[in-house]
Design a protein around this motif. Sequence first.
Motif, mmCIF file in Angstrom:
data_model
loop_
_atom_site.group_PDB
_atom_site.id
_atom_site.type_symbol
_atom_site.label_atom_id
_atom_site.label_comp_id
_atom_site.label_asym_id
_atom_site.label_seq_id
_atom_site.Cartn_x
_atom_site.Cartn_y
_atom_site.Cartn_z
ATOM 1 N N PRO A 111 -9.854 -4.056 -2.786
ATOM 2 C CA PRO A 111 -9.582 -4.641 -4.111
ATOM 3 C C PRO A 111 -8.085 -4.814 -4.358
ATOM 4 N N LEU A 112 -7.728 -5.857 -5.074
ATOM 5 C CA LEU A 112 -6.305 -6.142 -5.343
ATOM 6 C C LEU A 112 -6.181 -6.848 -6.681
ATOM 7 N N PRO A 113 -4.967 -6.874 -7.258
ATOM 8 C CA PRO A 113 -4.790 -7.574 -8.536
ATOM 9 C C PRO A 113 -4.987 -9.084 -8.348
ATOM 10 N N GLU A 114 -5.312 -9.765 -9.444
ATOM 11 C CA GLU A 114 -5.465 -11.222 -9.365
ATOM 12 C C GLU A 114 -4.115 -11.855 -9.052
ATOM 13 N N ALA A 243 1.702 2.120 5.993
ATOM 14 C CA ALA A 243 1.640 2.637 4.620
ATOM 15 C C ALA A 243 1.067 1.566 3.706
ATOM 16 N N LEU A 244 0.057 1.951 2.939
ATOM 17 C CA LEU A 244 -0.561 1.031 1.975
ATOM 18 C C LEU A 244 -0.189 1.494 0.569
ATOM 19 N N GLU A 245 0.449 0.598 -0.210
ATOM 20 C CA GLU A 245 0.815 0.927 -1.596
ATOM 21 C C GLU A 245 -0.283 0.434 -2.519
ATOM 22 N N LEU A 246 -0.680 1.302 -3.449
ATOM 23 C CA LEU A 246 -1.783 0.951 -4.347
ATOM 24 C C LEU A 246 -1.450 1.306 -5.791
ATOM 25 N N ALA A 255 -4.858 -2.670 -4.241
ATOM 26 C CA ALA A 255 -3.825 -2.726 -3.205
ATOM 27 C C ALA A 255 -2.672 -3.609 -3.665
ATOM 28 N N ASN A 256 -1.449 -3.126 -3.490
ATOM 29 C CA ASN A 256 -0.268 -3.911 -3.828
ATOM 30 C C ASN A 256 0.308 -4.562 -2.564
ATOM 31 N N GLU A 257 0.700 -3.742 -1.605
ATOM 32 C CA GLU A 257 1.233 -4.285 -0.353
ATOM 33 C C GLU A 257 1.144 -3.220 0.727
ATOM 34 N N PHE A 258 1.311 -3.651 1.984
ATOM 35 C CA PHE A 258 1.374 -2.631 3.036
ATOM 36 C C PHE A 258 2.639 -2.826 3.856
ATOM 37 N N ALA A 259 3.105 -1.712 4.443
ATOM 38 C CA ALA A 259 4.295 -1.748 5.287
ATOM 39 C C ALA A 259 3.878 -1.326 6.691
ATOM 40 N N PRO A 260 4.173 -2.160 7.697
ATOM 41 C CA PRO A 260 3.784 -1.811 9.069
ATOM 42 C C PRO A 260 4.852 -0.946 9.723
#
Length: 363
Positions: A111-114, A243-246, A255-260
């Motif tokens: 799930p993520l923001p619109e 890292a997954l930012e939520l 979910a906002n974004e992820f960093a590899p």
Amino acid sequence: MRIGIIGAGQLGQMLGFAARDLGMQCRFVDPAPKPPAAVCGPVIQEAFDNADALARLAASSDVVTYEFENVPVDALLKIAERVPVYPPPVALGHAQDRLAEKQLFQRLAIPLPEYHRVDTFDDLELAANRLGFPLVLKTRRLGYDGKGQFVIRRPAELGIAWHECGGADLIAEQWVNFDYEVSAIGARNVSGDIICYPLTRNAHAAGILQTSIAPLQNEVLTRRAEKYVTTLLRHLDYVGVLALELFVRGEQLLANEFAPRVHNSGHWSIEGAEPSQFTAHLLAISGQALPEPRLMAHAGMLNLIGKIPENLQLPSAATLHDYGKAPRPGRKLGHITVLGDSAAARDTLLAQLCETVMHSTPQ
Ligand SMILES: Nc1ncnc2c1ncn2[C@@H]1O[C@H](COP(=O)(O)OP(=O)(O)O)[C@@H](O)[C@H]1O
Ligand SMILES: [Mg+2]
């Protein structure tokens, strides 16, 4: 084992210290003179997309990784023909483009923001009609620490935001009235084994991470976040730390974004967990087993931004990490980790620390 690292900032430095403890050698590429990781190994002082520098790094490494997200994916694919490059360049490609990143979350039912793709000013007006105010306009590429973002609070601000963000390749997001933010850090090794760190609760100011605490004591959210991270790691055939930012809103995780890569919100793990995120990343990319992280205490981390106060009196439960960078407003210069026997003890220590640092650091 020789580890080639693209980027020699503080993340490279902390990887370098962990590598030394594992008996590995590191070599870096970074255009900056005397970057933080120079204390950990030789630095090829060239641009991140310098083909010759990357080829030299690859030729002298058994595996190549990166601590900096703006390396051209094509340049990584080129060196991946000679030496393994982890995390896989395809993961970096998704993380470099906020649109591709969000489409990936959607495909994986995370799930993520619109949001709304914005290529023209008409798109932006349409996005405002759909998402309402406030909304956030972001550049699709190259944003970090809240840069390349504009919060639009009323229709009259659409024009300024459009210009401020460069007028092309943008994305508009619904403003999330979150309760708080968390990050879920996981790692996967070459054999496909996965470990997850406990959920970390993060506080940002002006888009920059200020404090993190772990473990967040919420089983439901922790299990759900682990499921999302595991899904991402498997789908991307990922190797290394991710890292997954939520955002947390009620019982919802968005979910906002992820960093590899290794992540600022996981710095507490240097003292607070065994292995740390840095050790886990190195074990993962070098084909070794990944032990389940063991928690040493309730940990808290405070970023030192702009200036490191002089003569800081720290309690014994606190550890200062000074990256050795020149002070500059808004720049991450170091961090302090505190450990407590209980969440309450940790919270008290962190609050005292924030007070001390705030009083000695005029921001
Ligand atoms: N849609 C949003 N709603 C509410 N806050 C947001 C939103 N997008 C970003 N933020 C805030 O700004 C911070 C930085 O944004 P983020 O998208 O993570 O970009 P960066 O790449 O700069 O870290 C977030 O951690 C959050 O605090
Ligand atoms: Mg972020």
